[in-house]
Write a protein that holds these residues in place. Structure first.
Motif, PDB file in Angstrom:
ATOM      1  N   LEU A  29      67.842  33.989   7.336  1.00 26.85           N
ATOM      2  CA  LEU A  29      68.077  32.562   7.527  1.00 26.85           C
ATOM      3  C   LEU A  29      68.671  32.276   8.902  1.00 26.85           C
ATOM      4  CD1 LEU A  29      67.761  29.953   5.935  1.00 26.85           C
ATOM      5  CD2 LEU A  29      70.062  30.274   5.092  1.00 26.85           C
ATOM      6  N   GLY A  33      66.907  30.256  11.910  1.00 28.11           N
ATOM      7  CA  GLY A  33      67.592  29.145  12.568  1.00 28.11           C
ATOM      8  C   GLY A  33      67.632  29.304  14.072  1.00 28.11           C
ATOM      9  N   GLU A  47      77.437  21.971   6.247  1.00 33.50           N
ATOM     10  CA  GLU A  47      76.147  22.577   6.586  1.00 33.50           C
ATOM     11  C   GLU A  47      76.182  24.087   6.368  1.00 33.50           C
ATOM     12  OE1 GLU A  47      75.835  21.199  10.559  1.00 33.50           O
ATOM     13  OE2 GLU A  47      74.794  19.364   9.999  1.00 33.50           O
ATOM     14  N   LYS A  50      75.631  24.610   2.798  1.00 33.74           N
ATOM     15  CA  LYS A  50      74.207  24.423   2.502  1.00 33.74           C
ATOM     16  C   LYS A  50      73.409  25.660   2.872  1.00 33.74           C
ATOM     17  CE  LYS A  50      73.883  19.420   3.110  1.00 33.74           C
ATOM     18  NZ  LYS A  50      73.281  18.365   3.957  1.00 33.74           N
ATOM     19  N   ILE A  51      73.795  26.316   3.945  1.00 33.74           N
ATOM     20  CA  ILE A  51      73.111  27.537   4.359  1.00 33.74           C
ATOM     21  C   ILE A  51      73.381  28.666   3.359  1.00 33.74           C
ATOM     22  CG2 ILE A  51      73.127  29.353   6.122  1.00 33.74           C
ATOM     23  CD1 ILE A  51      73.416  27.133   8.200  1.00 33.74           C
ATOM     24  N   SER A 111      68.963  21.261  10.631  1.00 36.55           N
ATOM     25  CA  SER A 111      68.099  21.831   9.618  1.00 36.55           C
ATOM     26  C   SER A 111      66.983  22.640  10.270  1.00 36.55           C
ATOM     27  CB  SER A 111      67.506  20.729   8.737  1.00 36.55           C
ATOM     28  OG  SER A 111      66.635  19.921   9.494  1.00 36.55           O
TER      29      SER A 111
END
Length: 147
Positions: A29, A33, A47, A50-51, A111
């Motif tokens: 991830l 990103g 955030e 959320k990750i 995002s």
């Protein structure tokens, strides 16, 4: 080290593999990103949570689909295919959650872009599958002798 890992209880081995999977998926991830231009220094706490949701959800999906039932010594194509199916489900669930929670669907700086999700999916399958194949090689009962 090999003998110690082989001697511990099966449930501890499953937890150890789940922890390794968590970090491999998190690494995928972060890599996705960085490739999609996400600036990690500007990520807020919300955030970041959320990750972290994505690796946690993937571990739950792996557990539900029985990825952790198989021993790493006996990894076959079915196990790798099961990991790929679970990653497809994870990708699908993330898209559904993104559609239901963010109505505007703008891919801003906080995002991943579409390219980032593809990179995440491919790198995650590669890392998790490579870990299982390398662990299979490491824990095999017989090593080839000298010719």
């Amino acid at each position: 080290m090999r003998n110690w890992l082989l001697s511990i209880d099966r449930s501890y081995k499953q937890v150890l593999v789940a922890i390794i999977d968590f970090f491999l998926i998190l690494l995928s991830l972060i890599f996705a990103g960085l490739i999609s231009g996400l600036e990690l220094k500007n990520i807020t706490l919300l955030e970041g949570l959320k990750i972290l949701w994505i690796p946690i959800l993937s571990i739950l999906i792996f557990k539900i689909f029985g990825v952790y039932r198989s021993l790493l010594r006996y990894v076959d194509f079915f196990t790798i295919f099961l990991v790929i199916k679970c990653m497809f489900l994870l990708l699908f669930l993330n898209i559904i959650l993104k559609l239901s929670l963010d109505q505007d669907l703008d891919f801003n700086d906080s995002s991943l872009s579409i390219q980032g999700w593809v990179i995440f999916f491919l790198s995650c399958i590669t890392l998790v599958s490579a870990f299982r194949i390398s662990a299979n090689y490491f824990f095999k009962n017989s090593f080839p002798g000298k010719k």
